[in-house]
Design an enzyme around this catalytic site. Structure first.
Site, short mmCIF file in Angstrom:
data_model
loop_
_atom_site.label_atom_id
_atom_site.label_comp_id
_atom_site.label_asym_id
_atom_site.label_seq_id
_atom_site.Cartn_x
_atom_site.Cartn_y
_atom_site.Cartn_z
N ARG A 36 -40.88 37.83 10.94
CA ARG A 36 -40.29 37.63 9.62
C ARG A 36 -39.45 38.80 9.15
O ARG A 36 -38.31 38.62 8.75
CB ARG A 36 -41.39 37.35 8.60
CG ARG A 36 -40.86 36.95 7.23
CD ARG A 36 -41.98 36.64 6.24
NE ARG A 36 -42.84 35.57 6.70
CZ ARG A 36 -43.87 35.11 6.02
NH1 ARG A 36 -44.19 35.65 4.85
NH2 ARG A 36 -44.62 34.13 6.49
N HIS A 82 -37.64 26.36 11.39
CA HIS A 82 -38.21 27.39 10.51
C HIS A 82 -39.10 26.74 9.45
O HIS A 82 -38.60 26.31 8.41
CB HIS A 82 -37.07 28.17 9.85
CG HIS A 82 -37.48 29.51 9.30
ND1 HIS A 82 -37.87 30.56 10.09
CD2 HIS A 82 -37.55 29.96 8.03
CE1 HIS A 82 -38.15 31.60 9.34
NE2 HIS A 82 -37.97 31.27 8.07
N TYR A 126 -24.19 22.21 -3.62
CA TYR A 126 -22.82 22.40 -4.11
C TYR A 126 -21.95 23.22 -3.16
O TYR A 126 -20.73 23.15 -3.25
CB TYR A 126 -22.85 23.11 -5.47
CG TYR A 126 -23.56 22.35 -6.55
CD1 TYR A 126 -23.14 21.09 -6.94
CD2 TYR A 126 -24.67 22.90 -7.18
CE1 TYR A 126 -23.80 20.39 -7.94
CE2 TYR A 126 -25.35 22.21 -8.18
CZ TYR A 126 -24.90 20.95 -8.55
OH TYR A 126 -25.56 20.26 -9.53
#
Length: 760
Positions: A36, A82, A126
């Protein structure tokens, strides 16, 4: 009776709680560190970034392709590779697209991906994105078995273990992350400089690590700025993998005409939000912490432009900017902690040389794997070409077998010694491929493949050839990121500069003349200008009050207020209340004890000395530096004995060499100043002895000029006694009656040489 092993309660094991907890926490910690937070030294990516690029590659989001919704990428990443939150994945993707966060962005974003002001990106439904050429360079070789693949978390697909590309992503783009018990912080660097250093390291792998500083000058931040550390400090940080870099904003002076100017900041330090920086500077103005600063304006568009306006044209530009460097994020420290995962997935802190060497070793492995992959492909193709050539040499017989045999494949294999793949390829040939021109092209291809295979075999077997090939590939890559290109041009200057200066108070305040007045009841005010202190307006007080101290000063002065308890307080002249009305009680500004009286008030002067004398005749000399203090509680300078008070606190003239002391018993004594001890704090020595009463007044003067005192009345005239031999004695003497005409109040007053200049 048998035990049911499927019952979960029969599978419970007794274990110490601390060992069970530590074992599980260690698993969690290792997972956080390796999967990570820390990047791999070979490709500089964390798993989330690697999976993002891999998913975008599979979606064919190449630089030349059309943009696709970010939501598609996020969906694929969290669905296939993931198993974490969508927002964390999108945040990672946004950072890869921000040109002010990454020196070489890996994602080309369209839409609102945040800005340098600190505003967040729009939602992923968006925005749109595609890969950049840098990402393509980083992933180059994935189709050529350059790296290994591993199963995804649900074993339904595969993902690359790391990226094979030649782009030096770890140091070029940097990384930051906080794991469990460790962290990493790697600033970005210039890719062309890293490539030059890598070529040098290939030629001289055992060379001095400091030689790399000839190529890697220092960090190269996407937002520019100036690294002000010395070359020695930078080299030390790179040699150990730990340290930091001081980064300042880039600024210049713009002439506004008529002697006025403004400072314009065009580049700000890395990872400093511009909006937060403007707020910091504005807060200094609102809180009046930087009086020499008048205004700040953000006139930025695509380029940074922060306009800083001084309070007056006389303000020194370097003084103003040094103040801002100390008080705001216009100067920051970027830490260096080159903590990465090595090829064994073990976290370790590397030096610059070690990190580059690990990346180069990885590129050698990639080069060999790609070469072996190409050799395998060539062998497969040559196998087919040999089959095709058999067909051309025996075309009539091959056609006869195909037409006459029900199962021509085994017959072809048996008669011409073909493999299964060769026979299958012959059977799948088109008739148009049987033309003679095709045969010639196949023979040329066969010869070219033979030569390529020989070259690749020599490359795999020769480390020297591998070094030459890698340097050639790096040189080709460098052309894309050279200093002549907009992307490769160095943005951060490396210029050694000293730390921001400690700005004195007088430089922070606009210097203006004032007249300070303190009343007998402790009301203080500062009137603008150097007024006539004897005027009726200046001496207006409340009923029952009157003047105690009045003198001329400047707004840049610090004032020393000496209490009868022996404690000295410091007042800032610019913070005194204005001259309208009667002022304010000075006790609101300092913690003056109880009903303690005020012995003296005068401006602080550096490198000056003060005479302190208590009512019992004990006194000493102190430096002004030992008396000044910035807290409300002041500083205890004189230790007063029980029943006594501090009677005298006066500055000593630079040429004064004698002390005159007179007691309540009207006895005068004169003795050399050098007989008075100099202390930082204490009671001092006995300056004059008394049978009854105590000290009335004491003053320092220049012996050859004589002792002066006012003659009284409104004449303003002074009398001076030149012959002081009758009163001259050793320190601690009782003294004798003063000269005829000495004031009846036993006070020396202020002689002509002691009047403070209004220009001080």
């Amino acid at each position: 009776m048998t035990t049911d092993t499927t019952d979960p309660f029969n599978q419970i094991l007794d274990a110490p709680f601390d060992s069970a907890l530590s074992e599980r926490y260690l698993v969690y910690a290792l997972s956080t560190i390796t999967a990570r937070s820390l990047p791999d030294v070979r490709d500089g990516l964390k798993p989330v970034h690697r999976r993002l690029l891999w998913a975008m590659r599979l979606l064919k989001m190449d630089p030349a392709a059309a943009y696709k919704k970010s939501a598609r990428v996020v969906g694929d990443v969290i669905g296939k590779y993931h198993p974490h939150g969508d927002q964390s994945v999108y945040d990672a993707m946004v950072r890869l697209a921000q040109s002010f966060a990454l020196r070489y962005p890996l994602v080309d974003g369209q839409g609102n991906f945040g800005n340098i002001d600190g505003d967040n990106a729009a939602a992923y439904r968006y925005t749109e994105a595609r890969l950049t050429q840098v990402a393509i360079d980083l992933m180059s070789g994935l189709d050529e078995d350059a790296v290994g693949f591993r199963p995804t978390y649900n074993n339904e697909d595969e993902e690359p273990e790391l990226m094979p590309g030649l782009f030096p992503n770890l140091l070029a783009n940097g990384a930051s992350g906080i794991a469990v018990g460790m962290a990493t912080s790697i600033p970005p660097h210039n890719a062309a400089e890293l490539i030059d250093a890598a070529v040098h390291l290939i030629d001289q792998p055992e060379g001095d690590p400091r030689e790399l500083m000839r190529f890697v000058k220092g960090p190269d931040f996407p937002t520019g700025g100036i690294v002000i550390d010395s070359e020695t400090a930078i080299a030390e940080a790179y040699a150990t993998g730990r340290g930091g870099f001081r980064v300042r904003a880039k600024w210049a002076i713009e002439d506004q005409g008529r002697g006025t100017w403004v400072a314009v900041v065009s580049e700000i330090p890395y990872q400093v939000p511009k909006g937060k920086l403007i707020e910091q500077i504005a807060a200094l103005i609102n809180d009046k912490k930087l009086p020499i600063l008048a205004d700040v304006r953000d006139e930025s568009d695509e380029k940074i432009r922060i306009v800083i306006e001084p309070r007056a044209r006389t303000v020194d530009p370097q003084t103003l900017m040094d103040s801002l460097f100390r008080l705001t994020d216009l100067e920051t420290r970027i830490p260096l902690n080159l903590n990465v995962l090595d090829r064994e997935r073990t976290p370790r802190v590397m030096s610059l040389k070690q990190a580059l060497a690990a990346w180069i070793d990885h590129q050698f492995e990639v080069l060999v794997r790609r070469s072996n992959h190409r050799l395998a492909k060539i062998a497969d193709r040559i196998e087919l070409l040999d089959g095709y050539l058999v067909t051309y040499l025996n075309l009539d017989r091959v056609i006869q077998i195909i037409r006459q045999e029900d199962e021509p494949k085994p017959v072809l294999m048996a008669e011409f010694g073909l493999t299964d793949r060769q026979a299958e390829a012959i059977l799948n040939m088109r008739l148009r491929s049987l033309r003679k021109l095709e045969e010639m092209e196949l023979r040329k291809e066969r010869e070219a493949l033979d030569k390529e295979a020989q070259d690749l075999t020599a490359l795999v077997e020769s480390p020297a050839r591998q070094r030459t090939r890698l340097k050639r590939d790096l040189a080709k890559l460098r052309e894309r990121y050279s200093e002549e290109t907009d992307l490769g041009r160095r943005r951060t200057l490396i210029e050694e500069q000293g730390p921001a200066r400690e700005i004195p108070l007088e430089a922070m305040i606009e210097r203006e003349p004032i007249s300070v007045i303190l009343s007998q009841r402790g009301w203080v005010r500062a009137m603008k200008g150097h007024i006539d202190l004897a005027s009726a307006e200046a001496l207006k007080f409340k009923e029952g009050d009157g003047p105690a101290f009045a003198f001329h000063a400047q707004t840049t002065d610090k004032l020393l207020l000496v209490a009868a308890t022996g404690r000295v307080y410091t007042l800032a002249a610019d913070k005194l209340p204005g001259g309208r009305g009667f002022g304010e009680p000075v006790r609101l500004m300092i913690d003056l004890e109880g009903e303690a009286g005020i012995t003296a008030l005068f401006p602080y002067r550096a490198n000056e000395k003060l005479l302190f004398v208590a009512s019992d005749g004990k006194g000493f000399v102190a430096k002004t530096e030992d008396a000044i203090g910035e807290t409300r509680k002041g500083r205890q300078v004189v230790n007063i004995r029980a029943g006594a008070t501090l009677r005298i606190a006066r500055p000593i003239g630079a040429e004064d060499d004698y002390v005159a002391a007179i007691g309540d018993n009207r006895k005068l004594v004169v003795f050399p100043l050098n007989e008075v001890p100099e202390l930082a704090r204490g009671q001092g020595a006995q300056l004059q002895r008394y049978r009854d009463g105590g000290l009335s007044d004491a003053i320092t003067f220049r012996f050859e000029e004589g002792l002066s005192w006012p003659m009284g009345g409104e004449s303003g005239r002074y009398r001076t006694e030149i012959d002081l031999a009758p009163w001259r004695a050793a320190r601690g003497a009782a003294g004798r009656m003063p000269p005829t005409g000495f004031p009846r109040d036993n006070r020396f007053g202020t002689g002509p040489s002691k009047i403070q200049s209004t220009k001080s």
